[in-house]
Design a protein around this motif. Structure first.
Motif, PDB file in Angstrom:
ATOM      1  N   ILE A 165       0.784  -1.139  -0.109  1.00 35.56           N
ATOM      2  CA  ILE A 165      -0.125  -0.053  -0.078  1.00 35.56           C
ATOM      3  C   ILE A 165       0.825   1.091  -0.020  1.00 35.56           C
ATOM      4  O   ILE A 165       1.645   1.512   0.845  1.00 35.56           O
ATOM      5  N   ASP A 166       0.749   1.969  -0.939  1.00 30.63           N
ATOM      6  CA  ASP A 166       1.533   3.320  -1.298  1.00 30.63           C
ATOM      7  C   ASP A 166       1.064   4.429  -0.377  1.00 30.63           C
ATOM      8  O   ASP A 166       0.238   5.348  -0.790  1.00 30.63           O
ATOM      9  N   LEU A 167       1.112   4.580   1.083  1.00 29.64           N
ATOM     10  CA  LEU A 167       0.800   5.342   1.738  1.00 29.64           C
ATOM     11  C   LEU A 167       1.321   6.781   1.520  1.00 29.64           C
ATOM     12  O   LEU A 167       0.573   7.770   1.611  1.00 29.64           O
ATOM     13  N   TRP A 168       2.691   6.621   1.238  1.00 28.22           N
ATOM     14  CA  TRP A 168       3.282   8.128   0.793  1.00 28.22           C
ATOM     15  C   TRP A 168       2.620   8.895  -0.332  1.00 28.22           C
ATOM     16  O   TRP A 168       2.267  10.251  -0.145  1.00 28.22           O
ATOM     17  N   THR A 169       2.174   8.284  -1.324  1.00 27.63           N
ATOM     18  CA  THR A 169       1.227   8.861  -2.324  1.00 27.63           C
ATOM     19  C   THR A 169      -0.034   9.157  -1.824  1.00 27.63           C
ATOM     20  O   THR A 169      -0.611  10.215  -2.012  1.00 27.63           O
ATOM     21  N   ILE A 170      -0.746   7.956  -1.327  1.00 29.49           N
ATOM     22  CA  ILE A 170      -2.135   8.241  -0.887  1.00 29.49           C
ATOM     23  C   ILE A 170      -2.812   9.189  -0.011  1.00 29.49           C
ATOM     24  O   ILE A 170      -3.715  10.056  -0.252  1.00 29.49           O
ATOM     25  N   LYS A 174      -5.019  13.973   0.166  1.00 27.56           N
ATOM     26  CA  LYS A 174      -5.935  14.427   1.206  1.00 27.56           C
ATOM     27  C   LYS A 174      -5.243  16.052   0.890  1.00 27.56           C
ATOM     28  O   LYS A 174      -4.445  16.371   1.283  1.00 27.56           O
ATOM     29  N   ASN A 175      -6.470  17.029   0.621  1.00 24.15           N
ATOM     30  CA  ASN A 175      -5.704  18.421   0.633  1.00 24.15           C
ATOM     31  C   ASN A 175      -5.290  18.806   2.086  1.00 24.15           C
ATOM     32  O   ASN A 175      -4.285  19.571   1.918  1.00 24.15           O
ATOM     33  N   ASP A 176      -5.594  18.597   3.089  1.00 30.89           N
ATOM     34  CA  ASP A 176      -5.306  18.909   4.317  1.00 30.89           C
ATOM     35  C   ASP A 176      -4.297  18.207   5.132  1.00 30.89           C
ATOM     36  O   ASP A 176      -4.275  18.007   6.143  1.00 30.89           O
ATOM     37  N   LYS A 194      -7.315   6.924   9.560  1.00 28.61           N
ATOM     38  CA  LYS A 194      -8.462   6.191   8.995  1.00 28.61           C
ATOM     39  C   LYS A 194      -8.335   5.883   7.474  1.00 28.61           C
ATOM     40  O   LYS A 194      -8.638   5.043   6.908  1.00 28.61           O
ATOM     41  N   ILE A 195      -7.275   6.656   6.930  1.00 24.66           N
ATOM     42  CA  ILE A 195      -6.631   6.480   5.574  1.00 24.66           C
ATOM     43  C   ILE A 195      -5.709   5.087   5.684  1.00 24.66           C
ATOM     44  O   ILE A 195      -6.329   4.408   4.608  1.00 24.66           O
ATOM     45  N   VAL A 196      -5.070   4.925   6.500  1.00 20.90           N
ATOM     46  CA  VAL A 196      -4.723   3.393   6.580  1.00 20.90           C
ATOM     47  C   VAL A 196      -5.417   2.135   6.613  1.00 20.90           C
ATOM     48  O   VAL A 196      -5.258   1.308   5.723  1.00 20.90           O
TER      49      VAL A 196
END
Length: 242
Positions: A165-170, A174-176, A194-196
């Motif tokens: 999972i490419d957390l650095w990009t994903i 998110k704008n903020d 929440k994103i993870v």
């Protein structure tokens, strides 16, 4: 009463794993989502790098264990990516060694059983200004350093056919993200978690694994014993009047 053994999901990694069971953490979200479906086990160790993980890999995941995990979600790289100086404040591991360490970890986990699945989390982004605010000008972590180790992780996983999972990009989509995803520029706030959790669930839903490890497709434990049970065979409400 003891029913059939539930699947076990092990979260293995450094402080992002260790802190994931805190308020709003992604480990806590998974534990809540998989209640009555799987046991979420935390094996997180603050400050660890991939070198530390290799030292105890056989102890945490012995190949001769009677029961092997159904899923191992692994995260290392943030501490490895730290600048090598000042040495007393850094858990830096050179990139070539990091890649080799992660390869050994992935190979070991995949060998535990034919049914053991593996997901690697790439290094999340970091808020450089917040890091300096919390840790000072000598802070060893940086967003750019995380990018390099994240890309190395993703490339390795592609070669080994391990889900990543490419957390650095994903997270940076998110704008903020700079102001909402971190507690100190590195560790995740509830919004980051929440994103993870969302991306892990997406990966599990999309995986063509048999049996499926996506929560909606997994059976619930002891359904139908009580007429007041809130969960049916497919996760629907049976009787909500408690």
């Amino acid at each position: 009463m003891v029913g059939p053994r539930r699947p076990q999901f092990v979260l293995f990694g450094s402080s992002i794993v260790q802190k994931s069971f805190g308020n709003g953490g992604w480990g806590a979200i998974l534990a809540d989502t998989y209640a009555r479906k799987a046991d979420i086990v935390m094996r997180g160790y603050g400050g660890w790098n991939s070198r530390n993980a290799l030292q105890v890999l056989d102890q945490i995941f012995p190949k001769d264990a009677a029961v092997q995990p159904s899923l191992v979600i692994t995260y290392f790289g943030g501490n490895d990516s730290m600048k090598p100086i000042p040495a007393e404040l850094s858990s830096h591991v050179p990139l070539p060694e990091f890649i080799e360490n992660m390869k050994k970890i992935a190979t070991h986990l995949k060998s535990l059983s034919e049914k053991t699945r593996v997901i690697f989390l790439g290094v999340p982004p970091a808020n450089d200004e917040m890091i300096i605010q919390f840790y000072g000008e000598r802070a060893a972590r940086s967003n750019e350093g995380g990018r390099i180790y994240s890309e190395a992780t993703l490339k390795l996983c592609q070669e080994l056919e391990v889900k990543a999972i490419d957390l650095w990009t994903i997270m940076q989509q998110k704008n903020d993200w700079l102001t909402t995803c971190f507690t100190d520029g590195v560790h995740l706030a509830s919004e980051g978690s929440k994103i993870v959790a969302k991306e892990i669930m997406r990966a599990l839903e999309e995986a063509e694994w048999e049996p499926s490890l996506y929560w909606k497709l997994m059976p619930s434990e002891f359904v139908g014993i009580s007429p007041f049970d809130s969960e049916g065979n497919n996760g629907t409400i049976i009787n909500s009047n408690m």
